[in-house]
Design a protein around this motif. Structure first.
Motif, PDB file in Angstrom:
ATOM      1  N   MET A   7      87.577  37.340  47.724  1.00  0.00           N
ATOM      2  CA  MET A   7      87.928  38.751  48.025  1.00  0.00           C
ATOM      3  C   MET A   7      88.590  39.228  48.887  1.00  0.00           C
ATOM      4  O   MET A   7      88.262  40.502  49.488  1.00  0.00           O
ATOM      5  CB  MET A   7      87.743  37.419  50.128  1.00  0.00           C
ATOM      6  CG  MET A   7      86.968  38.599  51.160  1.00  0.00           C
ATOM      7  SD  MET A   7      86.971  37.400  52.379  1.00  0.00           S
ATOM      8  CE  MET A   7      86.844  38.588  53.900  1.00  0.00           C
ATOM      9  N   TYR A   8      89.528  39.172  47.967  1.00  0.00           N
ATOM     10  CA  TYR A   8      90.111  40.519  47.541  1.00  0.00           C
ATOM     11  C   TYR A   8      90.526  40.469  46.093  1.00  0.00           C
ATOM     12  O   TYR A   8      90.719  41.653  46.000  1.00  0.00           O
ATOM     13  CB  TYR A   8      91.571  39.907  48.497  1.00  0.00           C
ATOM     14  CG  TYR A   8      91.544  38.604  49.423  1.00  0.00           C
ATOM     15  CD1 TYR A   8      91.707  39.712  50.841  1.00  0.00           C
ATOM     16  CD2 TYR A   8      91.475  37.471  49.389  1.00  0.00           C
ATOM     17  CE1 TYR A   8      90.654  38.970  51.794  1.00  0.00           C
ATOM     18  CE2 TYR A   8      91.276  36.909  50.991  1.00  0.00           C
ATOM     19  CZ  TYR A   8      91.129  38.123  51.789  1.00  0.00           C
ATOM     20  OH  TYR A   8      90.472  36.738  52.830  1.00  0.00           O
ATOM     21  N   THR A   9      90.818  40.438  45.668  1.00  0.00           N
ATOM     22  CA  THR A   9      91.018  40.700  44.053  1.00  0.00           C
ATOM     23  C   THR A   9      90.359  41.446  43.172  1.00  0.00           C
ATOM     24  O   THR A   9      89.916  42.644  42.553  1.00  0.00           O
ATOM     25  CB  THR A   9      91.702  39.137  42.954  1.00  0.00           C
ATOM     26  OG1 THR A   9      92.169  38.806  43.765  1.00  0.00           O
ATOM     27  CG2 THR A   9      91.604  39.898  41.040  1.00  0.00           C
ATOM     28  N   THR A  10      88.608  40.734  43.765  1.00  0.00           N
ATOM     29  CA  THR A  10      87.778  41.843  43.127  1.00  0.00           C
ATOM     30  C   THR A  10      87.753  43.181  43.678  1.00  0.00           C
ATOM     31  O   THR A  10      87.346  44.211  43.053  1.00  0.00           O
ATOM     32  CB  THR A  10      86.292  41.484  43.364  1.00  0.00           C
ATOM     33  OG1 THR A  10      86.486  39.941  42.814  1.00  0.00           O
ATOM     34  CG2 THR A  10      85.308  41.581  42.719  1.00  0.00           C
ATOM     35  N   HIS A  41      78.820  44.542  41.929  1.00  0.00           N
ATOM     36  CA  HIS A  41      78.460  43.481  41.570  1.00  0.00           C
ATOM     37  C   HIS A  41      78.281  41.957  41.123  1.00  0.00           C
ATOM     38  O   HIS A  41      78.908  42.281  39.866  1.00  0.00           O
ATOM     39  CB  HIS A  41      76.588  43.962  42.065  1.00  0.00           C
ATOM     40  CG  HIS A  41      76.735  45.100  42.286  1.00  0.00           C
ATOM     41  ND1 HIS A  41      76.346  44.865  44.130  1.00  0.00           N
ATOM     42  CD2 HIS A  41      75.999  46.623  42.226  1.00  0.00           C
ATOM     43  CE1 HIS A  41      75.774  46.772  44.540  1.00  0.00           C
ATOM     44  NE2 HIS A  41      75.983  47.283  43.413  1.00  0.00           N
ATOM     45  N   GLY A  42      78.549  40.977  41.922  1.00  0.00           N
ATOM     46  CA  GLY A  42      78.772  40.212  41.201  1.00  0.00           C
ATOM     47  C   GLY A  42      78.027  38.872  42.032  1.00  0.00           C
ATOM     48  O   GLY A  42      77.329  38.639  42.545  1.00  0.00           O
ATOM     49  N   LEU A  62      86.759  38.392  34.295  1.00  0.00           N
ATOM     50  CA  LEU A  62      85.270  38.078  35.134  1.00  0.00           C
ATOM     51  C   LEU A  62      83.896  38.390  34.786  1.00  0.00           C
ATOM     52  O   LEU A  62      82.974  38.048  34.935  1.00  0.00           O
ATOM     53  CB  LEU A  62      85.699  38.930  36.689  1.00  0.00           C
ATOM     54  CG  LEU A  62      86.352  38.259  37.578  1.00  0.00           C
ATOM     55  CD1 LEU A  62      86.256  39.422  38.456  1.00  0.00           C
ATOM     56  CD2 LEU A  62      85.918  36.827  38.220  1.00  0.00           C
ATOM     57  N   ARG A  63      84.235  39.545  33.502  1.00  0.00           N
ATOM     58  CA  ARG A  63      82.677  40.585  32.858  1.00  0.00           C
ATOM     59  C   ARG A  63      82.424  39.135  31.993  1.00  0.00           C
ATOM     60  O   ARG A  63      81.431  38.096  31.870  1.00  0.00           O
ATOM     61  CB  ARG A  63      82.693  41.862  32.804  1.00  0.00           C
ATOM     62  CG  ARG A  63      82.810  42.329  33.171  1.00  0.00           C
ATOM     63  CD  ARG A  63      83.172  43.537  33.480  1.00  0.00           C
ATOM     64  NE  ARG A  63      81.444  44.228  32.277  1.00  0.00           N
ATOM     65  CZ  ARG A  63      81.258  45.298  31.458  1.00  0.00           C
ATOM     66  NH1 ARG A  63      82.573  46.144  30.972  1.00  0.00           N
ATOM     67  NH2 ARG A  63      80.602  44.928  30.571  1.00  0.00           N
ATOM     68  N   ILE A 117      80.704  39.444  37.225  1.00  0.00           N
ATOM     69  CA  ILE A 117      80.377  40.692  38.019  1.00  0.00           C
ATOM     70  C   ILE A 117      79.904  41.354  36.437  1.00  0.00           C
ATOM     71  O   ILE A 117      79.709  41.378  35.575  1.00  0.00           O
ATOM     72  CB  ILE A 117      82.008  41.320  38.856  1.00  0.00           C
ATOM     73  CG1 ILE A 117      82.900  41.455  36.790  1.00  0.00           C
ATOM     74  CG2 ILE A 117      82.294  40.504  38.781  1.00  0.00           C
ATOM     75  CD1 ILE A 117      83.894  42.131  37.054  1.00  0.00           C
ATOM     76  N   SER A 118      79.067  41.994  37.522  1.00  0.00           N
ATOM     77  CA  SER A 118      78.710  43.367  36.231  1.00  0.00           C
ATOM     78  C   SER A 118      79.293  44.100  35.786  1.00  0.00           C
ATOM     79  O   SER A 118      80.180  44.081  36.686  1.00  0.00           O
ATOM     80  CB  SER A 118      77.250  43.908  36.878  1.00  0.00           C
ATOM     81  OG  SER A 118      77.322  44.184  37.953  1.00  0.00           O
TER      82      SER A 118
END
Length: 376
Positions: A139-142, A316-317, A361-362, A367-368
């Motif tokens: 909720m914060y890092t992305t 988007h994730g 994350l990718r 995440i895209s």
């Protein structure tokens, strides 16, 4: 009992804690699963952590006090804390990690907790050469990754941040929402000064990329971003709003919060905390199911602007809590190999690099590729 592993996951039996353990296993990082009840920890590891039979781990029951936690942490280099609300339970863990010479990270969303850490522990951690990194979570890092990508365009000084997700909050997240609401002001950053949100503003409609319907948002306690970017000379203004895609659920949140605050306004702090726990349990009193990427979607959108330029970054994730688990595990994995980019209070991006965290994350399919639009 002193930990025999380099990483301690404190609160390992919770929803987020066990996801952290899952990703530590994937990174081949040995860990201690710690908490207040050995039986609950054992059951949680065995039943809910995929591949646990191939992990290098131990289970330790520990009392929640500075001395007991210090003894546990002395054998480790990194403490990952998921036990919230952090403003209520966090001080003992942060003090113990510092005593033990261990880096500290948590999954907080509590702005008052970050400000407290800045004022109380930042200088002490920095002097010890240790990282103090609360708020490493989806909720914060992305959203911060998106903001940092936008700030790669020079001359932008204002951040307008939105975060949305699909699905339901966990028990701990629901409790934190209510504790935040009862705890006082939520701030945004205006000309590098903390400025209070209007507590009566209620829901704010936001245009969310990728859909025609307006989404409903709340300040969500102010979020971590104003605290992180107050330390960034590029940024003068920063405001964040967030919510879930489920409009009916969002419309209920202010009602639930208002009713809870009205019912507890004359209580002592201790009684109020117990009452808010009870209200949170009425909203969410069971573990949510394991995330489904077709349901549990995430969207982070950042508009960055300056006098003569604009940038918009959208990420988007899916699987918000898995993103959190992965980011926490990677933080530990990295800290065991090299010093962080900053010591003392720092965000995930400030400590490890936003492009590095985007890549993590990718790599795991959460995440895209960020969608970046720049006007100069």
């Amino acid at each position: 009992m002193m930990s025999n592993k380099p990483v301690v996951v404190y609160g390992a039996s919770g929803y987020t804690g066990r996801l952290i353990c899952e990703y530590l296993r994937e990174y081949n990082v040995p860990f201690t699963a710690a908490g207040r009840d050995e039986g609950t920890l054992t059951d949680s590891m065995n039943a809910h952590v995929a591949g646990i039979e191939t992990a290098d781990y131990e289970i330790v029951e520990v009392k929640h006090d500075v001395d007991s936690l210090t003894e546990l942490f002395r054998g480790s280099s990194v403490v990952l804390n998921t036990v919230g609300p952090f403003i209520k339970f966090g001080d003992a863990v942060v003090e113990a990690a510092l005593n033990a010479g261990a880096h500290y990270s948590d999954t907080t969303g509590e702005q008052d907790w970050l400000i407290h850490l800045d004022e109380t522990f930042h200088a002490r951690y920095a002097e010890a050469g240790l990282l103090l990194a609360p708020g490493i979570a989806q909720m914060y890092t992305t959203g911060e990754i998106a903001a940092q990508i936008a700030l790669e365009t020079p001359g932008l000084d204002t951040l307008d941040i939105a975060v949305f997700w699909g699905g339901s909050p966990t028990i701990a997240s629901t409790r934190t929402i209510l504790v935040n609401a009862a705890g006082g002001d939520a701030f945004y950053l205006e000309q590098n000064q903390y400025t209070s949100f209007d507590p009566m503003q209620g829901l704010v409609p936001l245009a969310v990329p990728g859909q025609h319907e307006l989404a409903q948002s709340l300040p969500w306690g102010g979020t971590s971003h104003p605290v992180w970017f107050k330390r960034d000379p590029r940024v003068a203004n920063c405001k964040a709003q967030g919510g879930v895609f489920n409009a009916a659920l969002m419309n209920n949140v202010p009602v639930i919060v208002a009713d809870a605050l009205e019912a507890t306004k004359d209580m002592s702090p201790e009684d109020r905390a117990d009452a808010l726990d009870a209200v949170a349990a009425q909203v969410m009193n069971s573990m949510p199911p394991r995330e489904n990427p077709r349901v549990n979607k995430s969207l982070d959108s950042v508009h960055a602007s300056g006098p003569l330029g604009r940038a918009h970054v959208v990420i988007h994730g899916n699987s918000n809590y898995k993103q959190t688990g992965l980011l926490q595990a990677y933080a530990a994995y990295s800290l065991l190999q090299q010093p962080p980019k900053r010591v003392g209070l720092a965000s995930g991006c400030q400590a490890f690099g936003h492009r590095e965290l985007e890549g993590v994350l990718r790599t795991f399919g959460l995440i895209s590729e960020p969608i970046v639009t720049v006007h100069r």
